[in-house]
Enzyme design. Structure first.
Site, mmCIF file in Angstrom:
data_model
loop_
_atom_site.group_PDB
_atom_site.id
_atom_site.type_symbol
_atom_site.label_atom_id
_atom_site.label_comp_id
_atom_site.label_asym_id
_atom_site.label_seq_id
_atom_site.Cartn_x
_atom_site.Cartn_y
_atom_site.Cartn_z
ATOM 1 C CG ASN A 9 -2.046 0.990 1.189
ATOM 2 O OD1 ASN A 9 -1.660 2.602 0.061
ATOM 3 N ND2 ASN A 9 -2.465 1.423 2.566
ATOM 4 C CD1 TRP A 10 3.475 1.042 -2.758
ATOM 5 C CD2 TRP A 10 3.395 2.092 -4.676
ATOM 6 N NE1 TRP A 10 3.893 0.629 -3.860
ATOM 7 C CE2 TRP A 10 3.953 0.542 -4.725
ATOM 8 C CE3 TRP A 10 3.137 2.493 -6.091
ATOM 9 C CZ2 TRP A 10 4.081 0.465 -5.424
ATOM 10 C CZ3 TRP A 10 3.437 2.685 -7.152
ATOM 11 C CH2 TRP A 10 4.004 1.104 -7.359
ATOM 12 C CE LYS A 11 0.058 3.278 5.105
ATOM 13 N NZ LYS A 11 0.125 3.432 6.106
ATOM 14 C CG HIS A 99 -5.529 2.119 5.219
ATOM 15 N ND1 HIS A 99 -5.531 2.877 5.863
ATOM 16 C CD2 HIS A 99 -4.927 1.142 5.293
ATOM 17 C CE1 HIS A 99 -4.557 2.465 6.485
ATOM 18 N NE2 HIS A 99 -3.964 1.584 5.914
ATOM 19 C CD GLU A 101 -2.653 5.770 6.713
ATOM 20 O OE1 GLU A 101 -2.694 4.966 5.205
ATOM 21 O OE2 GLU A 101 -1.938 5.197 7.479
ATOM 22 C CD GLU A 171 -3.513 -2.334 7.185
ATOM 23 O OE1 GLU A 171 -2.666 -2.476 7.006
ATOM 24 O OE2 GLU A 171 -4.043 -1.439 6.919
ATOM 25 N N GLY A 177 2.664 2.355 10.587
ATOM 26 C CA GLY A 177 3.533 3.481 10.359
ATOM 27 C C GLY A 177 4.457 3.942 11.480
ATOM 28 C CB SER A 213 5.364 -1.231 12.118
ATOM 29 O OG SER A 213 5.220 -0.330 12.022
ATOM 30 N N GLY A 234 2.677 -0.762 4.101
ATOM 31 C CA GLY A 234 2.854 0.260 3.833
ATOM 32 C C GLY A 234 4.853 0.984 3.416
ATOM 33 N N GLY A 235 5.270 1.735 4.289
ATOM 34 C CA GLY A 235 6.411 1.682 4.230
ATOM 35 C C GLY A 235 7.306 1.143 3.438
HETATM 36 P P1 13P Z 1 2.820 0.334 7.494
HETATM 37 O O1 13P Z 1 3.322 -1.358 7.477
HETATM 38 O O2 13P Z 1 3.915 1.868 6.893
HETATM 39 O O3 13P Z 1 2.708 0.445 9.017
HETATM 40 O O4 13P Z 1 1.504 0.332 6.962
HETATM 41 C C1 13P Z 1 0.903 0.061 7.671
HETATM 42 C C2 13P Z 1 -0.138 -0.246 6.715
HETATM 43 O O5 13P Z 1 -1.256 0.610 7.163
HETATM 44 C C3 13P Z 1 -0.907 -0.506 5.591
HETATM 45 O O6 13P Z 1 -2.271 -0.571 4.994
#
Ligand code: 13P
Length: 261
Positions: A9-11, A99, A101, A171, A177, A213, A234-235
């Site tokens: 997920n590149w957000k 998600h 967010e 999640e 993050g 993470s 994510g990251g």
């Molecule tokens: P991180 O891997 O950066 O913690 O993000 C997780 C995430 O929200 C994937 O959708």
């Protein structure tokens, strides 16, 4: 164990030029050493989807394309939004739904999550339903009930024939993050709760992913001890090396577990 699935997920990161570079790098790494057992998906921002789709097609890559969100309506006066039909035309076969967010910052409530999930699977695309508790629910010991309620409200009205298209991503918000992944035992406990609830809701075959993470270093332990079917990353999905390291960890674990059977 189900066949592993890793979704990047590149957000809101990477413009279309950067997205093309990353897609090329991932494609080359996976071409040099194909992932034998793991399904791989990337979820770029909307504006990158067309370019990323072109690279994946040119590279004859097995990596599938996801959107990070979709509007549940068919068309019309929804400024700034994108429809499922628009995504389908771009070759998007997966959509992240709900998600944290989006739930937290963009007022996506349980009803909108359920409507969105239904829109995605009715179109024949795969939906990744994201669930997870915040820090206070974790501290209060309410995590299982929060997550079960999210699951039930999203899945209760789903038609039987669409259920095979659902994947669930656990999640916990406090792990996203933060560099503070949930412990494998915590993940195992929630994966067990989720699988029990999914079975009761008629989605017993759904893959259960973990996100929060995840890195190349902790992926193997979480997969094996956490009892999940893969990751929503994510990251670590923003760099080809760290993303592919997670895919390799899944591949190795799956092969190891298969050999032991
Ligand atoms: P991180 O891997 O950066 O913690 O993000 C997780 C995430 O929200 C994937 O959708």
């Amino acid at each position: 164990m189900n066949r592993p699935l890793v979704i990047g997920n590149w957000k809101m990161n990477l413009d279309f030029v950067e997205a093309v570079h990353l897609t090329q790098q991932i494609s080359v790494l996976l071409k040099n050493q194909p992932s034998a057992h793991t399904d791989v998906v990337v979820a770029p921002p909307f504006v990158d989807l067309r370019s990323v789709a072109s690279v994946l097609e040119a590279e004859r890559s097995n990596v599938a394309l996801a959107a990070q969100h979709v509007n549940p309506h068919e068309a019309g006066a929804h400024t700034g939004e994108v429809s499922q039909a628009m995504l389908a035309r771009l070759g998007v076969t997966w959509v992240l739904v709900g998600h944290s967010e989006r739930r937290t910052h963009y007022a996506m409530d349980d009803a909108v999550v359920a409507a969105t999930l239904s829109t995605v699977v009715r179109s024949g695309a795969n939906a990744v339903l994201c669930v997870g508790e915040d820090e206070s629910a974790r501290d209060d010991g309410e995590y299982a009930s929060v997550v079960s309620a999210q699951l039930a409200s999203a899945l209760a009205g789903l038609e039987e024939k669409s259920r095979a298209l659902v994947t669930v991503a656990y999640e916990p918000i406090w792990a996203i993050g933060t560099g503070r992944s949930a412990a494998p035992e915590q993940i195992h406990e929630m994966a067990t709760v989720l699988r029990r609830e999914l079975t009761a809701l008629g989605c017993g075959e759904a893959r259960v992913l973990y996100g929060g993470s995840v890195t190349g270093e902790n992926a193997a332990a979480i997969l094996v001890e956490g009892g999940v079917d893969g990751f929503l990353v994510g990251g670590a999905s923003l760099k080809s090396d760290s993303f592919v390291a997670i895919i390799r960890a899944c591949d190795d674990c799956y092969a190891g577990l298969a050999n032991r059977r």
